[in-house]
Design an enzyme around this catalytic site. Structure first.
Site, PDB file in Angstrom:
ATOM      1  N   ARG A  46       0.852  -1.204   0.000  1.00 36.39           N
ATOM      2  CA  ARG A  46       0.000   0.000   0.000  1.00 36.39           C
ATOM      3  C   ARG A  46       0.877   1.240   0.000  1.00 36.39           C
ATOM      4  NH1 ARG A  46      -1.260   1.887   4.597  1.00 36.39           N
ATOM      5  NH2 ARG A  46      -1.947  -0.057   5.549  1.00 36.39           N
ATOM      6  N   TYR A  98     -16.612  16.448 -15.662  1.00 37.83           N
ATOM      7  CA  TYR A  98     -17.099  15.066 -15.713  1.00 37.83           C
ATOM      8  C   TYR A  98     -18.075  14.850 -14.553  1.00 37.83           C
ATOM      9  CZ  TYR A  98     -16.940  10.071 -14.800  1.00 37.83           C
ATOM     10  OH  TYR A  98     -17.280   8.774 -14.523  1.00 37.83           O
ATOM     11  N   ASP A 170      -7.549  18.348 -14.827  1.00 36.18           N
ATOM     12  CA  ASP A 170      -7.855  16.990 -15.273  1.00 36.18           C
ATOM     13  C   ASP A 170      -7.459  16.930 -16.744  1.00 36.18           C
ATOM     14  OD1 ASP A 170      -9.041  14.700 -16.301  1.00 36.18           O
ATOM     15  OD2 ASP A 170     -10.793  14.824 -14.993  1.00 36.18           O
ATOM     16  N   LYS A 195      -8.270   5.806 -19.345  1.00 35.55           N
ATOM     17  CA  LYS A 195      -8.587   6.241 -20.705  1.00 35.55           C
ATOM     18  C   LYS A 195      -7.342   6.140 -21.603  1.00 35.55           C
ATOM     19  CE  LYS A 195     -12.692   7.118 -19.015  1.00 35.55           C
ATOM     20  NZ  LYS A 195     -12.593   7.221 -17.602  1.00 35.55           N
TER      21      LYS A 195
HETATM   22  N1  PLP Z   1     -12.113  12.612 -15.385  1.00 32.80           N
HETATM   23  C1  PLP Z   1     -12.635  12.445 -16.599  1.00 32.80           C
HETATM   24  C2  PLP Z   1     -12.525  13.552 -17.608  1.00 32.80           C
HETATM   25  C3  PLP Z   1     -13.299  11.258 -16.924  1.00 32.80           C
HETATM   26  O1  PLP Z   1     -13.840  11.113 -18.152  1.00 32.80           O
HETATM   27  C4  PLP Z   1     -13.402  10.240 -15.943  1.00 32.80           C
HETATM   28  C5  PLP Z   1     -14.122   8.978 -16.236  1.00 32.80           C
HETATM   29  O2  PLP Z   1     -14.809   8.848 -17.216  1.00 32.80           O
HETATM   30  C6  PLP Z   1     -12.845  10.458 -14.685  1.00 32.80           C
HETATM   31  C7  PLP Z   1     -12.193  11.645 -14.441  1.00 32.80           C
HETATM   32  C8  PLP Z   1     -12.937   9.395 -13.610  1.00 32.80           C
HETATM   33  O3  PLP Z   1     -12.002   8.396 -13.853  1.00 32.80           O
HETATM   34  P1  PLP Z   1     -12.219   6.841 -13.439  1.00 32.80           P
HETATM   35  O4  PLP Z   1     -13.391   6.334 -14.186  1.00 32.80           O
HETATM   36  O5  PLP Z   1     -10.908   6.219 -13.811  1.00 32.80           O
HETATM   37  O6  PLP Z   1     -12.452   6.850 -11.960  1.00 32.80           O
END
Ligand code: PLP
Length: 380
Positions: A46, A98, A170, A195
């Site tokens: 961890r 998001y 992000d 992604k």
């Molecule tokens: N940020 C964006 C722009 C996303 O599209 C997503 C998920 O679709 C996330 C954060 C969250 O990521 P995760 O699904 O890996 O938790």
């Protein structure tokens, strides 16, 4: 080291145990100690694991940062950033973030006494009036999900610095191949590595990268104390994905441009959102801060704001898979109003442009002709 080389070698070394060229999957929870507290740099997975460490060093390298952290999901990475804050602190965030980020901000952290202001940041000067002495963090996405708005990261970072707050970006949609927020003045870069970084839709992982050592220490502390780390197998998969990020992104961008232009000229399409179009409202900023326009496209079908035409179209697609997520080698289509963004009330959704007639595409690395043919038959 230049970017393409960094994706393969950045922060990496041959395995010290046997010289393995590819980082081994250290599938272990704990490590033998020579005497109490005396070990070979690792005591418990961890806290630190060699495979995860290799991934964290790769994250830091490709984002031009100094410290990388890997989490069990993008949302776990976001959660760690929010835990820097204290009750009474305020956050300014993009109004079309998001929906999972929005949910964690409003349903989890608001309850703990953190206040959020969701605003349109397309004009960076607008954000200043939302600052006060409690503002500790500004959270942005650029391009945004799913409206593909572009925010001027450099301009926002100038305002944020004036108020001694932190700027987190992000960077999931752009990836460091197209945009490196730390170079533009951001303090924290976050990724859903699920992604494009992973790139093969086979893993759920999150990333943070920072330059500042004090901030890194705080985040490592939170990572260990709350424990939302990613496992060695997942670390290996993302590490392998990053090695081809530059090649995949090049093709995502090429295919994205072909599909965006096809849709724009299609009689059944009302509007296409893609930052590469010269008449996109912040195209000039995209040109300035990105090295390309990516493979994410959203479009509105013509004359169908309240019927289910968009749903019929996504159901008819054959090569595009109807699925949430994005950034994999395969093309995906989704209907934000009933899928990724369903958690946002309809009136709020529509205010930011997420109409029932909006479809979001993640353009993969297949032959563009096949993708266009599939869209043509579905629209037809
Ligand atoms: N940020 C964006 C722009 C996303 O599209 C997503 C998920 O679709 C996330 C954060 C969250 O990521 P995760 O699904 O890996 O938790």
């Amino acid at each position: 080291m230049k970017f393409n080389t960094k994706t393969i070698h950045g922060g990496q070394q041959y395995d010290p145990a046997y010289g393995a060229v590819m980082t081994p999957i250290y599938q272990t929870s704990t490590f033998a100690q020579m005497s109490p507290g005396k070990n070979k740099g690792y005591d418990y997975s961890r806290t630190l694991n060699p495979t995860r460490k290799a991934l964290e060093d790769s994250f830091a390298s490709i984002e031009n940062g100094k410290f990388g952290l890997a989490f069990g999901s993008g949302l776990a990475a976001i959660d760690a950033v929010m835990k820097i804050l204290r009750p009474g602190d305020e956050v300014i965030a993009t109004n079309d973030i998001y929906s999972g980020t929005l949910r964690t901000f409003t349903k989890i952290f608001e309850v703990y006494g953190i206040k959020f202001h969701f605003i349109c940041m397309e004009n960076a000067n607008e954000i200043e009036k939302h600052f006060n002495e409690n503002t500790k963090l500004v959270w942005i996405e650029s391009p945004t999900n799913p409206m593909l708005n572009i925010i001027d990261i450099k301009a926002v970072s100038k305002v944020v610095k004036k108020y001694n707050a932190l700027l987190a970006v992000d960077n999931t949609f752009a990836t460091p191949y197209l945009q490196r927020p730390l170079d533009l003045g951001a303090d924290i870069v976050m990724h859903s590595a699920t992604k494009y970084l992973g790139g093969h839709s086979d893993v759920v992982v999150g990333a943070l990268v920072v330059k500042n050592e004090e901030l890194a220490k705080q985040l490592y502390y939170i990572q260990n104390a709350t424990g939302a780390v990613c496992g060695p197998q997942d670390s290996f998969l993302v590490l392998r994905g990053i090695k081809t990020l530059h090649i995949r992104m090049q093709r995502h961008c090429e295919n994205g441009e072909i599909v965006a232009n096809f849709l724009r000229n299609h009689p059944k399409v009302e509007k296409v959102y893609w930052p590469g179009f010269e008449d996109h409202p912040n195209h000039h900023i995209a040109v300035e801060q990105m090295n390309g326009f990516g493979g994410m496209i959203s479009f509105v079908t013509k004359g169908s704001t309240c019927d289910d035409a968009a749903i019929k179209i996504v159901e008819r697609l054959k090569l595009f898979t109807l699925a949430e997520s994005l950034g994999g080698i395969e093309s995906l289509a989704e209907h934000p109003a009933t899928m990724t963004h369903i958690a946002i009330p309809k009136c709020e959704r529509e205010e930011i442009g997420i109409l029932d007639s909006l479809i979001r595409l993640s353009i993969g690395v297949e032959d563009a002709e096949d993708l266009v043919a599939d869209l043509a038959q579905a629209l037809g």
